[in-house]
Design an enzyme around this catalytic site. Structure first.
Site, PDB file in Angstrom:
ATOM      1  CG  ASP A   1      -4.824  18.003  79.333  1.00 56.83           C
ATOM      2  OD1 ASP A   1      -4.453  17.319  79.986  1.00 56.83           O
ATOM      3  OD2 ASP A   1      -4.388  18.735  78.142  1.00 56.83           O
TER       4      ASP A   1
ATOM      5  CE  LYS B   1      -1.323  12.540  82.472  1.00 55.75           C
ATOM      6  NZ  LYS B   1      -1.427  13.295  81.230  1.00 55.75           N
TER       7      LYS B   1
ATOM      8  CD  GLU C   1      -4.368  12.676  79.377  1.00 56.37           C
ATOM      9  OE1 GLU C   1      -4.234  12.307  78.274  1.00 56.37           O
ATOM     10  OE2 GLU C   1      -3.648  12.392  80.481  1.00 56.37           O
TER      11      GLU C   1
ATOM     12  CG  ASP D   1      -2.880  12.900  73.302  1.00 47.56           C
ATOM     13  OD1 ASP D   1      -2.666  14.135  72.788  1.00 47.56           O
ATOM     14  OD2 ASP D   1      -3.593  13.195  74.209  1.00 47.56           O
TER      15      ASP D   1
HETATM   16  N1  LIG Z   1      -0.720  24.570  64.014  1.00 39.81           N
HETATM   17  C1  LIG Z   1       0.683  23.365  64.752  1.00 39.81           C
HETATM   18  N2  LIG Z   1       1.450  22.295  63.885  1.00 39.81           N
HETATM   19  C2  LIG Z   1       1.538  22.016  64.403  1.00 39.81           C
HETATM   20  N3  LIG Z   1       2.235  21.544  65.712  1.00 39.81           N
HETATM   21  C3  LIG Z   1       2.000  22.304  66.338  1.00 39.81           C
HETATM   22  C4  LIG Z   1       0.947  23.270  66.202  1.00 39.81           C
HETATM   23  N4  LIG Z   1       0.481  24.283  67.689  1.00 39.81           N
HETATM   24  C5  LIG Z   1       0.942  23.506  68.328  1.00 39.81           C
HETATM   25  N5  LIG Z   1       1.431  22.511  67.474  1.00 39.81           N
HETATM   26  C6  LIG Z   1       2.364  21.304  68.591  1.00 39.81           C
HETATM   27  O1  LIG Z   1       2.238  20.520  69.692  1.00 39.81           O
HETATM   28  C7  LIG Z   1       2.928  20.874  70.810  1.00 39.81           C
HETATM   29  C8  LIG Z   1       2.077  20.436  71.719  1.00 39.81           C
HETATM   30  O2  LIG Z   1       1.077  19.374  72.138  1.00 39.81           O
HETATM   31  P1  LIG Z   1       0.203  20.270  73.496  1.00 39.81           P
HETATM   32  O3  LIG Z   1       0.112  21.161  73.774  1.00 39.81           O
HETATM   33  O4  LIG Z   1      -1.257  19.364  72.544  1.00 39.81           O
HETATM   34  O5  LIG Z   1       1.058  18.669  74.366  1.00 39.81           O
HETATM   35  P2  LIG Z   1       1.250  18.976  75.442  1.00 39.81           P
HETATM   36  O6  LIG Z   1      -0.187  18.630  76.192  1.00 39.81           O
HETATM   37  O7  LIG Z   1       2.003  19.748  76.378  1.00 39.81           O
HETATM   38  O8  LIG Z   1       2.380  18.062  75.300  1.00 39.81           O
HETATM   39  P3  LIG Z   1       1.841  16.046  75.784  1.00 39.81           P
HETATM   40  O9  LIG Z   1       0.683  15.238  75.751  1.00 39.81           O
HETATM   41  O10 LIG Z   1       3.478  15.005  75.707  1.00 39.81           O
HETATM   42  O11 LIG Z   1       2.155  16.200  77.151  1.00 39.81           O
HETATM   43  C9  LIG Z   1       3.832  21.207  70.375  1.00 39.81           C
HETATM   44  O12 LIG Z   1       5.212  20.605  70.047  1.00 39.81           O
HETATM   45  C10 LIG Z   1       3.357  22.257  69.755  1.00 39.81           C
HETATM   46  O13 LIG Z   1       5.052  22.989  68.578  1.00 39.81           O
HETATM   47 MG   LIG Z   2      -1.627  16.314  76.144  1.00 36.31          MG
END
Ligand SMILES: Nc1ncnc2c1ncn2[C@@H]1O[C@H](COP(=O)(O)OP(=O)(O)OP(=O)(O)O)[C@@H](O)[C@H]1O
Ligand SMILES: [Mg+2]
Lengths: 179, 621
Positions: B8, B70, B169, B191
Site C-alpha cells: 500500500d 503520491k 485500493e 477510506d
Molecule cells: N484509534 C484511532 N482513532 C482515531 N484516529 C485514529 C486512530 N488510529 C489511527 N488514527 C488516525 O488515522 C490516521 C492514519 O491513518 P492511515 O494510516 O490509514 O493514514 P494514511 O494511509 O497514512 O493516510 P492517507 O491515506 O491519507 O495517505 C491518523 O490521522 C491517525 O491519527
Molecule cells: Mg491510506
C-alpha cells in the site's frame, strides 16, 4: 457427468479387482495413475511437514519480535513521566537543595531502568545532528558554529540506532545562507 | 522461492504485507514499525534517507525532503500547481510538461522518489523474511488515471521490482475480506486516512471486482481532527493563562502529539485526560496544561469535518446509480474510520448496515494486495483446505459432566489422549460415553456413541488408569479407544457422523452454550466441588480404617459424622459453597487423624491431599 462415470467404470483398481480380463495397457495405465497419486501424496506430506517445521522456526522468531514490541510499548508509556521530571527539574532552580537532589536521583533511576530495558539515554554532548538518533524540532541560523550542530535538547531520547525507543528532540543550527 | 508481497503505497504512510503459510501478514520495517512514512530526503552530504529517518530531519532540510510524492506522480505540472504551492520543497516543470522535484539543482521524477520508498519497504521485508523479495502487487487510488498508474508501475521497476499488478485500493480492501468470491454484490468502501478521503462503490461477482464510481476529498483526514483539538487546547489555555501556546514551536509540537493521543483514546473511551506539565512559564512561574476532554466535546469540535464526508458518499452513490438499499457490504479503511462519529455517519448513510472493520483499517489495503500477490503466484490456491472440528468432543465423567478431549476448532486430523480413573472401589468396568457439544452438563450435549471397558482388576477407587484416545481423521471419522493401562485390555468404537451436522445446528449449539455459559460454569464448579467432597470423605474413611483403634475416640466420632454428612450432601447435590465448606472440615479432621497416626505408630504414610494427579477425572459408571 456421463463422461466422468464412464471413466470411473473403466478405471482399474489394482488392489481389489480381479485382473485376469484386464489388458496389460490398462494395468500399466492404472499403475501410472497410482504412482502419480502416490507422488502427489508424498509431495503434500513433505510440504506439510516442512510447513510445520518452518512454522516452528517462525514462531520462535516472532516471539522475539513480539517481546521487543511489547517492551517498547511498555517503556514508551513511561516516557511522559521522565519528561515531566525533566521539566520539573528545569523549573526547580529555586528549590531546596535536598529536594532538587532527590528529584535528580529519581531522574537517574528512571534512565537506569530504561537502560536496563535496552534503551540507554542518547548522549548529546557536542554531537552533530544524526537522524538515526535525533529528531530536529527547531532550527536556528548560527554562523559561529558548524552547521548541523546541536544547540539544545528539548526532550531526551532513549535507544540505539538499531533499537530506538524515541530519538532525542533537538535544536539544530543551519548556515544563515541555507534554504 | 522468492516471496511476492503486497504494498500500500500511501500518501502519508506505506505498508507492506506478505502471503505466507496460508496467512497474510504485515511486515514491520527495520525500525520495528508496521507503517513507514512515505518520505524521502537527500541530505547535503549526498546521503539518502527514507521513512522515519527522513522525517526526523525534514525541518532542517525542507528543500531536500519530499513527502506525499503520491500527489504528484504521473501528473503534469499544470494539474498540480496548487498542490505545489502547499509543500515546502520545489516542484518544477519537466521537459515534457510533467511534474518534477528540484532538489539541490537536480531534477527527480516523482516515481523516482516513490521508488525509494518501495526499495526500503522491500529491503526491510527481505531482511525480515530471510529471503529476497522481487515481486509485488502495488495499490493505487481507484481514481488514478493511466498516466498515474503507469508512473506507479515505473516506480516499482526503478526499485528493481517486478510489478505483478497494479490494483485499486478499494479492490484490495474487498479482497482482504474475501468479497471477490461473493455473488453479485454492491460494496461501499469508505477510506478516511491521515490526509485524504476516498469513497468507492464496487461491484463484485464471479471473482471480478469492478469499480462503479469514486469520489472523495484530497485534503480531509485525521490530521484535520488533530488540528481542531490543538486549537481547542490552545484557546482554553489562553483564556486561563493569557499565553498563546501556538506561538511557541516546542509547545505546539507537544500539543499536536497530545491531540492525536487524545483523539485516539476518545475512539474507545468517552473521556480522556490531557496532561502537559510545565508546558510554558511566565513571570509568576511554570504553567501546566491539564484538561479533561469528553468525547461529546470532541464531536462538537469536529462535527463539520464529519459532515464533509457526506457529500462525496452521496456523489459516489449517485454516480453509480445506487441507493442505500442496494449496498450489500460496507468496508472501513484508514485509521480515522475508528472515530465513532465517522462510523455513525457511515451507518446513517448506508441504511444502518454494520460496516466491516475486523481487518485493521490502516493495514487492510496492504493485506488485500498481499492476497492478490499470493493468488497471482499460485500460493493461495496451493493451500490445502484444512478442516476443523465444528464442536468439541469428549466423554462423560463423574457427576454427569462433559470432559472435553478435542476442543472445538481443532484442525484435523488430530489425536489426543487423556487418562481417567474409577470412581468406586473395585469398579470392574467403565462406561465411555462419547459426547459432542459445548455444554458442561453431559445431558445437554449430543451422544455420539457409548461402550464399556470391562475386566478392570479390583483396586481402590482412583487407582485404575484408563487411557482414552480420540483420533479423528481428515474425513471427520472419529475412533475412540479406551485402554486399561494395567492389563492392556482395549475397547473401541468408530463414529462416522461427527461432521454431518448442518451449519445451522452447529451455530445453534454454540449459541446455546454462550447463553448458558454462566449457569454451565456454576454447574461445573458445583460438580467439581462435590467430587472433591466425595474424595475427601473417602480419604478420611480410609485413614480411619487404617488407624483402627489408634484413632482417638472423639476424633473418630467426629470424622464418621462428617463422612455421613458428606455422603448425604453429595447425594443431595448441594451447591458449590456447601460442598467446599464440608470438604474443608473433612480435610481438618484428616489432618488431626494424620497427626494421631504419626504419634501412635510413626506410620510412614500421611493422608494424601489428592489422588494421583496424572488422572484427569473419574468414570462413575
Ligand atoms: N484509534 C484511532 N482513532 C482515531 N484516529 C485514529 C486512530 N488510529 C489511527 N488514527 C488516525 O488515522 C490516521 C492514519 O491513518 P492511515 O494510516 O490509514 O493514514 P494514511 O494511509 O497514512 O493516510 P492517507 O491515506 O491519507 O495517505 C491518523 O490521522 C491517525 O491519527
Ligand atoms: Mg491510506
Amino acid at each position: 457427468m456421463v463422461e466422468e462415470q464412464n471413466e470411473d467404470t473403466r478405471a482399474v483398481d489394482l488392489l481389489n479387482d480381479d485382473l485376469t480380463d484386464v489388458s496389460p495397457e490398462e494395468i500399466r495405465a492404472a499403475q501410472a495413475a497410482v504412482a502419480a497419486q502416490l507422488e502427489t501424496a508424498e509431495d503434500r506430506w513433505r510440504r506439510a511437514a516442512a510447513d510445520y517445521d518452518n512454522l516452528r522456526k517462525r514462531m520462535a522468531r516472532e516471539i522475539q519480535t513480539v517481546r521487543e514490541q511489547e517492551r517498547r510499548h511498555t517503556a514508551k508509556a513511561f516516557l511522559p513521566v521522565v519528561d515531566g521530571l525533566d521539566r520539573a527539574l528545569s523549573f526547580g532552580v529555586d528549590l531546596d537543595e535536598g529536594v532538587l537532589g532527590g528529584m535528580q536521583a529519581i531522574r537517574a533511576q528512571a534512565a537506569d531502568a530504561l537502560r536496563a530495558l535496552g534503551y540507554p539515554e542518547i548522549v548529546i554532548d557536542g554531537a552533530e545532528f544524526d537522524p538515526q538518533l535525533h529528531e530536529a524540532v527547531s532550527v536556528v541560523e548560527d554562523a559561529s558554529v558548524p552547521p548541523r550542530s546541536i544547540l539544545a535538547v528539548t526532550r531526551p531520547g532513549f535507544g540505539t540506532p538499531e533499537r530506538m525507543l524515541r530519538p532525542a528532540a533537538v535544536v539544530v543550527t543551519r548556515r544563515p545562507d541555507e534554504e | 522461492m522468492a516471496k511476492a508481497v503486497g504494498i500500500d503505497l500511501g500518501t502519508t504512510n506505506s505498508v507492506i504485507a506478505v502471503w505466507e503459510a496460508g496467512e497474510e501478514k504485515v511486515i514491520p520495517n527495520a525500525e520495528g514499525a508496521r507503517t513507514t512514512p512515505s518520505v524521502v530526503a537527500f541530505t547535503e552530504d549526498g546521503e539518502r534517507l527514507v521513512g522515519q529517518l527522513a522525517r526526523r530531519q525534514s525541518i532542517l532540510n525542507p528543500k531536500g525532503t519530499i513527502s506525499s510524492a503520491k500527489r504528484f506522480i504521473g501528473r503534469s505540472f499544470d494539474e498540480i500547481k496548487e498542490e505545489a504551492n502547499a509543500v515546502g520543497f520545489d516542484v518544477v516543470e519537466g521537459p515534457n510538461g510533467e511534474a518534477r522535484f528540484n532538489i539541490r539543482g537536480k531534477q527527480y521524477a516523482p516515481e523516482e522518489i516513490s521508488a525509494q520508498v518501495l526499495r526500503k519497504l522491500v529491503d526491510d521485508a527481505s531482511k525480515f523474511l530471510g529471503e529476497k523479495v522481487t515481486e509485488a502487487v502495488i495499490t493505487v487510488p481507484a481514481y488514478f488515471n493511466d498516466a498515474q498508474r503507469t508512473a506507479t508501475k515505473d516506480a516499482g521497476r526503478i526499485a528493481g521490482l517486478e510489478v505483478l499488478r497494479i490494483i485499486n485500493e478499494p479492490t484490495a480492501a474487498a479482497l482482504a475480506y474475501g468479497m471477490d468470491k461473493k455473488n453479485h454484490e454492491t460494496i461501499l468502501v469508505f477510506d478516511l486516512g491521515g490526509g485524504t478521503f476516498d469513497v468507492s462503490l464496487l461491484d463484485v461477482g464471479d471473482g471480478v471486482v469492478e469499480v462503479r464510481s469514486t469520489a472523495g476529498d484530497t485534503h480531509l483526514g485525521g490530521d484535520d481532527f488533530d488540528r481542531r483539538l490543538v486549537d481547542y487546547f490552545a484557546d482554553e489555555f489562553k483564556n486561563e493563562n493569557g499565553i498563546d501556546l501556538r506561538n511557541d514551536p516546542q509547545a505546539l509540537q507537544r500539543l499536536f502529539e497530545a491531540a492525536e493521543k487524545a483523539k485516539v483514546e476518545l475512539s474507545s473511551v468517552s473521556q480522556t485526560q490531557v496532561s502537559l506539565p510545565f508546558i510554558t512559564a511566565d513571570a509568576s512561574g511554570p504553567r501546566h496544561l491539564t484538561m479533561t476532554v469528553k468525547r461529546s466535546k470532541f464531536e462538537d469540535l469536529t462535527a463539520d469535518l464529519v459532515e464533509r464526508c457526506l457529500g462525496p458518499v452521496r456523489q459516489a452513490m449517485a454516480d453509480a446509480k445506487v441507493s442505500e438499499n442496494d449496498i450489500d457490504e460496507v468496508i472501513l479503511v484508514g485509521g480515522s474510520t475508528r472515530i465513532p462519529a465517522v462510523q455513525a455517519l457511515v451507518k446513517r448513510l448506508t441504511g444502518g448496515k454494520e460496516p466491516n472493520m475486523t481487518v485493521n483499517p490502516d493495514e487492510v489495503v496492504a493485506v488485500g494486495a498481499a492476497i492478490q500477490a499470493g493468488v497471482l503466484k499460485g500460493d493461495v490456491e496451493d493451500v490445502l483446505l484444512l478442516d476443523v472440528t465444528p464442536l468439541s468432543l469428549g466423554v462423560e465423567t463423574r457427576g454427569g459432566v462433559m470432559t472435553k478431549i478435542i476442543e472445538r476448532n481443532t484442525t484435523i486430523p488430530a489425536r489426543r489422549s487423556e487418562v481417567f480413573s474409577t470412581a468406586e472401589d473395585n469398579q470392574p468396568s467403565v462406561e465411555i460415553v462419547v459426547l459432542q457439544g459445548e455444554r458442561e452438563n453431559a445431558a445437554d450435549n449430543r451422544v455420539l456413541g457409548r461402550f464399556q471397558l470391562t475386566g478392570i482388576r479390583p483396586a481402590p477407587r482412583g487407582e485404575a488408569q484408563v487411557e482414552v484416545t480420540f483420533d479423528i481423521d481428515a474425513n471427520g471419522i472419529l475412533h475412540v479407544t479406551a485402554k486399561d493401562k494395567d492389563t492392556g485390555t482395549e475397547q473401541g468404537i468408530t463414529i462416522s457422523d461427527t461432521s454431518n451436522l448442518d451449519q445451522g445446528e452447529i451455530d445453534r449449539m454454540i449459541k446455546e452454550a454462550e447463553q448458558h455459559r454462566a449457569d454451565d460454569q456454576a454447574l461445573r464448579q458445583a460438580v467439581d466441588a462435590r467430587n472433591e467432597l466425595d474424595s475427601a470423605a473417602y480419604q478420611v474413611e480410609r485413614v480411619l480404617r487404617e488407624l483402627g483403634d489408634a484413632a482417638p475416640e472423639h476424633e473418630r466420632a467426629r470424622a464418621e459424622l462428617l463422612i455421613t454428612q458428606a455422603r448425604e450432601a453429595v447425594q443431595n447435590n448441594v451447591g458449590e459453597q456447601e460442598a467446599k465448606e464440608r470438604t474443608g472440615e473433612l480435610l481438618q479432621v484428616a489432618q488431626s487423624l494424620a497427626a494421631a497416626r504419626a504419634n501412635a505408630s510413626h506410620a510412614e504414610q500421611p493422608a494424601q491431599d489428592d489422588e494421583d494427579d496424572v488422572v484427569d477425572a473419574e468414570f462413575d459408571r
